[in-house]
Every structure is written in C-alpha cells, then in structure tokens.
Design a protein around this motif. Structure first.
Motif, mmCIF file in Angstrom:
data_model
loop_
_atom_site.group_PDB
_atom_site.id
_atom_site.type_symbol
_atom_site.label_atom_id
_atom_site.label_comp_id
_atom_site.label_asym_id
_atom_site.label_seq_id
_atom_site.Cartn_x
_atom_site.Cartn_y
_atom_site.Cartn_z
ATOM 1 N N ASP A 81 0.821 -1.208 0.000
ATOM 2 C CA ASP A 81 0.000 0.000 0.000
ATOM 3 C C ASP A 81 0.861 1.268 0.000
ATOM 4 O OD1 ASP A 81 -1.946 1.884 0.199
ATOM 5 O OD2 ASP A 81 -3.002 0.948 1.878
ATOM 6 N N LYS A 84 -0.480 4.515 1.603
ATOM 7 C CA LYS A 84 -0.533 4.527 3.058
ATOM 8 C C LYS A 84 0.846 4.876 3.626
ATOM 9 C CE LYS A 84 -1.890 1.789 7.061
ATOM 10 N NZ LYS A 84 -0.557 1.689 7.698
ATOM 11 N N ASP A 88 1.482 7.963 5.959
ATOM 12 C CA ASP A 88 2.064 7.800 7.289
ATOM 13 C C ASP A 88 3.368 8.562 7.456
ATOM 14 O OD1 ASP A 88 -0.039 6.207 7.873
ATOM 15 O OD2 ASP A 88 1.052 4.302 7.855
#
Ligand code: HEC
Ligand code: HEC
Length: 283
Positions: A81, A84, A88
């Motif tokens: 991913d 993501k 993050d």
C-alpha cells in the motif's frame, strides 16, 4: 561374514542419503524457480509499465538491486500500500514521491503471497546487467482527433471498454468536463513521460481501472491515438480550468448580455411590427 555386512550397507546408505538430498534440493530449486516465474508474470503485467530491472527509470525507479538496498519488510509494506506509506510520512516513501514527479505508485492490489513472488523474482535478477534500454513498445502512428473521440466516447473502444471521460477530464474537451473519479489527464504526459505513458496505456496498471478494463485492453491503434491526443492536450491545455477560465468566461458572458440587450433595444419594436403586419397581410 559378519564383517562384510556393514561394509555392504554403508555405500547403500550413502547412496540413499545422496539420493534424498539431491531430489529434495531439486524439488526445492524447482519450486523456488516456479515462484520466480510467477513473480515474473506479475511483474510484467502489473509493474513493467512503470519499472524496469536494470533498464533505467520509467515512471518509477529502476528496481535493479532494490531487494539489496531496502529492508524486506519495508518493501512488503510499500508494495502492499504505497499511498498509506506516504500518508504515514515514511521518510523513504516521501523522498521517492518527490523524486518521481509526485506520482504516487497506485496500490497493485497483490496478496502477500504474490508480493513474495515478485520479490523473489526481483532477487533472482542479476544486479550488474548492462542496461537493456527503455522497453518502449512500438505503436503505430497515432491520430489525436481520433484519440479525442475515443476519450469522449464518440468512437467506441473496440473491445468495449468504458470511455475514459466517464472518470477523467482533459482541459477543453467536452462542454461540461469529464468525470472526476480519476485524475485530470491534461498534463499526464509530463507526469509519466512519453515512454511511461505509452506503457501505461498498454497495460492500464491502475487498480480502479483493472475491473472495468479486464479483457478490454486498448488496441495498439487506440493506444497510439490516445497517446497523440494526450500529447496535444499537454501542449494546449491548462489543468484546473476553473481558475484560468472563470474571469474570461464571466467577462465574455457579460459582454454577450450587453450586446444582446442593445440589439433587442434597437430591433425589437420594428421586428414586432413587421411580424404583426405580416400576419395581418396573410389573414
Ligand atoms: C503507475 C506506475 C507504477 C506501477 C504500475 C508500479 N509502480 Fe512501483 N513505483 C512507482 C513510482 C512513481 C514509485 C516512486 C515512489 C512513489 O512516488 O510512490 C515507485 C516505487 C516503487 C518501489 C520503491 C523503489 C525504491 O527505490 O525503493 C518499489 C519496490 C516498487 N515501486 C515496486 C513495484 C512493484 C513490485 C509493482 C508491481 C506489482 C509496481 N511497483 C508497480 C510507480 C509504479
Ligand atoms: C471507472 C473509472 C475510470 C475509467 C473509465 C478510466 N479511468 Fe483512468 N484512472 C481511474 C482512476 C480512479 C485513476 C487513479 C488511479 C487509481 O485509483 O486506479 C486512474 C488513473 C489513470 C492514469 C494515471 C493518471 C495519473 O496522473 O496518475 C491514466 C494515464 C489513465 N487513468 C488513463 C485512462 C484512459 C486512457 C482511459 C480510457 C481508455 C481511462 N483512464 C479510463 C479511473 C478510470
């Protein structure tokens, strides 16, 4: 007699052990090369539009030796991913994003077993290969007008895919703009580069598009026409049309209304008279 017994057994035992180890290592070797083969297929279908192994950067970085200079768990997380990881704030992912034109790698949607297969394939590739050159596919001559009609759906895609405009817009195309499920494609050529875009049109490696275009790949001619259209759009269009077009649009609208009013003020009474005169004459 008693002594010959162990002497006979010993070579047989050694042979047996050799046999076992060689067959298991054969099985082991063939299963790991099978994994690499599966990884190769996945790589060619899902990654090669944007990555080479030793052939230089395309849309994304050259992946030669990546399994050596990145932590394995990091690679697994990233391939699982990418968006993501970037969200993050992973420092490596953020750096890569900046380096590669702010194109976020779309999530390939692989299972963890498939990710392992791809990584095994990457590991199996030689790391000091001579560059193979960008593997641009060779396309026929494209026609941008046809490309525009394919984009808008005025010409249907041969294999029945949905027109791109259902989800994408390109500046200046279509009166009301296109869909906005997908990104604006006016300057997609700059983000992907010529080769990268040609490859991307070949495999459409975008998760959201995989479903709608399964078994409905673009034909080489369609790819070439769309590519020509995107080249033209890039040269002419401005992304985010609202910001650049609104003042001009309102100005033109206002001028139009003024002209219309003055024309009406001058011609309306006479016009009306002549119509009623005409009617009177006819009856
Ligand atoms: C649409 C283009 C695209 C596709 C398809 C794509 N990638 Fe990427 N990939 C990128 C970009 C761009 C980056 C740079 C990071 C970023 O901007 O998100 C990247 C980065 C990576 C990295 C990190 C490289 C490094 O130097 O650490 C790996 C590993 C990777 N991709 C693997 C894959 C694999 C495996 C697939 C197929 C399953 C794949 N990518 C499919 C565009 C793509
Ligand atoms: C069902 C909606 C849909 C249709 C139809 C569609 N796309 Fe997409 N496309 C997307 C989405 C959403 C993305 C963003 C990546 C993702 O989430 O898959 C995308 C991404 C792209 C990208 C990468 C853009 C970027 O800036 O990263 C290109 C190029 C592209 N599409 C081309 C096309 C072409 C050409 C067609 C028509 C043949 C088309 N798309 C039809 C939804 C669609």
């Amino acid at each position: 007699m008693e002594k010959s017994h162990p002497r006979k057994i010993f070579p047989i035992l050694i042979l047996f052990i050799l046999f076992i180890t060689s067959t298991t290592s054969l099985v082991w070797a063939s299963s790991s090369s099978q994994t690499a083969d599966e990884g190769k297929t996945i790589f060619e279908e899902r990654c090669a539009a944007c990555h080479t192994i030793g052939g230089g950067d395309l849309v994304g970085p050259d992946l030669q030796g990546v399994t050596q200079h990145r932590d394995r768990q990091w690679l697994i997380n990233f391939i699982d991913d990418p968006a993501k990881m970037i969200a993050d704030g992973d420092p490596i992912a953020t750096d890569l994003l900046n380096e590669y034109n702010e194109v976020t790698m779309p999530s390939p949607g692989l299972t963890s077993a498939e990710i392992e297969q791809v990584l095994t394939y990457l590991e199996s590739q030689p790391t000091t290969d001579q560059p193979q050159g960008e593997q641009a596919q060779s396309l026929p001559q494209g026609d941008s007008a046809r490309g525009e009609n394919l984009f808008t759906g005025q010409i249907t895609l041969q294999k029945g895919g949905i027109p791109c405009m259902g989800c994408h817009s390109v500046d200046g195309v279509g009166q009301y703009g296109g869909g906005n499920l997908g990104p604006d494609l006016t300057h997609v050529l700059q983000r992907y580069g010529q080769t990268g875009l040609a490859n991307a049109l070949g495999t459409l490696p975008f998760p959201t598009m995989q479903g709608p275009y399964a078994n409905k790949a673009l034909t080489p001619q369609e790819q070439a026409d769309l590519l020509a259209f995107f080249e033209q759009a890039d040269a002419q269009g401005t992304e985010n049309q609202a910001a650049t077009f609104t003042p001009w649009f309102w100005g033109a609208g206002l001028a139009g209304v003024l002209v219309l009013f003055s024309v009406m003020a001058i011609f309306w009474p006479r016009q009306r008279m002549s119509i009623s005169e005409n009617l009177r004459r006819q009856s």
